[in-house]
Write an enzyme that holds these catalytic residues in place. Structure first.
Site, PDB file in Angstrom:
ATOM      1  N   SER A  54     -34.645  -1.869   4.807  1.00  0.00           N
ATOM      2  CA  SER A  54     -35.601  -2.086   5.889  1.00  0.00           C
ATOM      3  C   SER A  54     -35.375  -3.458   6.496  1.00  0.00           C
ATOM      4  O   SER A  54     -34.861  -4.368   5.840  1.00  0.00           O
ATOM      5  CB  SER A  54     -37.035  -2.001   5.345  1.00  0.00           C
ATOM      6  OG  SER A  54     -37.985  -2.388   6.321  1.00  0.00           O
ATOM      7  N   TYR A  70     -43.730  -4.550  -0.398  1.00  0.00           N
ATOM      8  CA  TYR A  70     -42.712  -3.725   0.250  1.00  0.00           C
ATOM      9  C   TYR A  70     -41.480  -4.568   0.573  1.00  0.00           C
ATOM     10  O   TYR A  70     -40.341  -4.154   0.303  1.00  0.00           O
ATOM     11  CB  TYR A  70     -43.285  -3.114   1.529  1.00  0.00           C
ATOM     12  CG  TYR A  70     -42.324  -2.200   2.239  1.00  0.00           C
ATOM     13  CD1 TYR A  70     -41.943  -0.982   1.666  1.00  0.00           C
ATOM     14  CD2 TYR A  70     -41.782  -2.542   3.476  1.00  0.00           C
ATOM     15  CE1 TYR A  70     -41.052  -0.138   2.315  1.00  0.00           C
ATOM     16  CE2 TYR A  70     -40.897  -1.708   4.125  1.00  0.00           C
ATOM     17  CZ  TYR A  70     -40.531  -0.504   3.548  1.00  0.00           C
ATOM     18  OH  TYR A  70     -39.649   0.324   4.186  1.00  0.00           O
TER      19      TYR A  70
END
Length: 263
Positions: free
Chosen positions: A143, A156
């Site tokens: 990501s 995250y």
């Protein structure tokens, strides 16, 4: 690489980006193995892949956080499908919340799903590739949050920073064996990921037209199977921002905490 009859295994393949990667690979003639917890959904993905490719397709239930489930999957693939040529580690989830409000059970679960389970599966696949002296490719969906952290993404981002570090080292270890390692670093993608990450829907609304189309991103990922590359970063302006963040960290913190903070 010609994908015809190549075995492509995709985790998190029941919906969203993983589902679209399965379809894009099937259109290239690959033998697709889709894996996820939701067996009813991956069954539908399997049928669509078979129609698109004109070849067998497979669907196996997988809880990536459970090593026993990973071992069971690999046994089934070995017995029913054959050697894996391309592994796409797509399974993962996020929760956008301030760190002080995080439940530690969610922290452990996110690391198990986003990182540790992926490592267990990847190690087994790579061992098989090396034992059979076969080239192949590992594609890890990380990501932009692994390059540029923003508020409410502490856990995250930590998992995705770890995925990038793992992938970069693994790429160097496997280079001489002809096994490619690619990382995919997307910004927000219009999938059900945000049903859990941000149930309010405010984040996607705030991002507007900057949200990525999962179909187009999947097609780009599958093209990297034919012509392997080190990284896929999207959208382009976030790639530029991530580089700027590295070169000018103090200004980067200002931008990440302001301009790019939409949570």
């Amino acid at each position: 690489m010609d994908l015809t009859n190549k075995v492509v295994l995709v985790t998190g393949g029941s919906a969203g980006l993983g589902e679209q990667i399965c379809y894009a690979a099937a259109k290239k003639g690959a033998i697709v193995v889709t894996c996820a917890r939701r067996i009813n959904l991956i069954g539908q993905v399997k049928e669509t892949c078979a129609q698109l490719s004109g070849k067998p397709a497979f669907a196996f239930q997988l809880d990536i956080a459970d090593p026993t489930s990973v071992a069971s999957l690999l046994d089934k693939v070995a017995n029913e499908v054959g050697p894996v040529d391309i592994l796409v580690n797509n399974a993962g989830f996020g929760i956008f919340e301030n760190f002080v409000d995080f439940q530690m059970t969610d922290v452990y679960k996110m690391f198990e799903v986003n990182l540790l389970g992926m490592m267990v599966l990847t190690q087994r696949i790579v061992i098989d590739m090396l034992a059979q002296n076969r080239s192949g490719q590992i594609i890890n969906v990380a990501s932009m949050a692994g390059k540029m952290a923003t508020p409410k993404s502490t856990i995250y981002s930590a998992t995705k920073f770890a995925v990038l570090g793992f992938s970069n080292a693994l790429r160097l270890e496997l280079k001489s064996a002809g096994i490619q390692v690619t990382t995919v670093n997307p910004g927000p993608v219009a999938t059900e990921f945000f049903d859990k990450a941000d149930p309010s829907g405010n984040y996607l609304d705030a991002m507007g037209n900057h949200v990525l189309d999962p179909v187009k991103l999947a097609e780009r990922i599958v093209r990297s199977m034919e012509r392997p590359k080190r990284e896929i970063n999207a959208p382009g302006y976030l790639e530029v921002a991530a580089r700027f963040y590295t070169l000018f960290p103090q200004i980067g913190d200002f931008l990440a905490g302001g301009l790019f903070n939409k949570k």
